[in-house]
Design an enzyme around this catalytic site. Structure first.
Site: not given
Ligand SMILES: [Zn+2]
Length: 273
Positions: A67, A69, A71-72, A125, A146, A184
């Site tokens: 996805h 985001h 941090d990905h 998410h 996530d 995570h």
């Molecule tokens: Zn995320």
């Protein structure tokens, strides 16, 4: 049994393994490799991946994204500066770097590896979030970003409770021994919430002991398994009477509500727990 040097070795796919690469405060980036080539899942940061590739003598052959985001995907530009590789990712999550857009029902042969993955749409998410599933008896794997976490699930930034509950239902239907590679390390915090809901759940108590021991020595609690999640993750247990009772007793759910309403109440409570 020894093998004569004149005899050809049996043609056999190199065994695949998954390396855990921690990043930021609590992210896990995953490197799937055969000791020579590697694919990275959700490289939120590029440098830890470049370091892990060098330390393990691996060559990057593919990037897999779940996805949009940061941090990905934040490490994708740095990785592509070093090596041009295919970028697999969701068709509908607005990621410009994706070269191989994917959605529900797609199957890919990951570049450079003897690795087939199928794709599930798991909105909630984010709206375009996908998951990757490896269906290989004895080595069933799930890379779910996530969506599903150890004893928890992702926040609903874009989707509805019904969408997320449907997505989690798809993941819960995977084989029990599927290893759950989520993105995570939130497990202990999630377990505290789960315990408040289901203090009498024996499997949950055993998991709390085991995962607390693991974190006490800085070991990851991930991957978990679909079986462990079904036994202990409240977000997969919305039809359990004890969980419903806990929500009702806390004034967070009306008696007789459906599982999606139960899921929504769980998610809202966890947001402030
Ligand atoms: Zn995320």
């Amino acid at each position: 049994m020894t093998q004569s040097p004149t005899q050809p070795f049996p043609k056999q796919a190199a065994k695949l393994a998954v390396l855990t690469v921690p990043a930021f405060k609590d992210n896990y980036l995953w490197l799937i490799h055969d000791s020579v080539h590697a694919a990275v899942v959700d490289p939120g940061d590029g440098q830890p991946i470049l370091d892990a590739l060098r330390e393990n003598g691996l060559t990057l052959t593919a990037i897999l994204l779940t996805h949009h985001h940061a941090d990905h995907i934040g490490g994708v530009p740095l990785l592509l500066e070093h090596t041009q590789v295919p970028v697999y990712g969701p068709r509908n999550d607005g990621i410009a770097a994706v070269t191989h857009p994917l959605g529900e029902g797609d199957r890919i042969e990951v570049a450079g590896l003897d690795l087939a993955l199928s794709v599930l749409d798991v909105p909630g998410h984010t709206l375009g979030h996908i998951a990757y599933v490896r269906e290989t008896p004895g080595a069933n794997w799930l890379f779910c970003g996530d969506t599903l976490f150890g004893a928890g699930c992702g926040r609903l930034f874009e989707g509805t409770p019904a969408q997320m509950a449907g997505s989690l239902g798809k993941l819960a239907a995977l084989p029990d021994d599927t290893l759950v590679y989520c993105a995570h390390e939130y497990t202990l915090s999630n377990l505290r919430f789960a315990e408040a809901l289901e203090p009498g759940n024996k499997a949950l108590q055993l998991r709390i002991e085991a995962d607390s021991r693991a974190r006490g020595t800085h070991l990851p609690t991930i991957p978990s398994t679909i079986a462990a999640e079904k036994a202990t993750n409240p977000f997969l247990r919305t039809t359990e009477p004890v969980i419903v009772d806990s929500l009702v007793a806390a004034g967070r759910l009306a008696r007789g509500a459906d599982p999606v309403a139960t899921f929504a109440a769980l998610r809202e409570w966890k947001n402030v727990f």
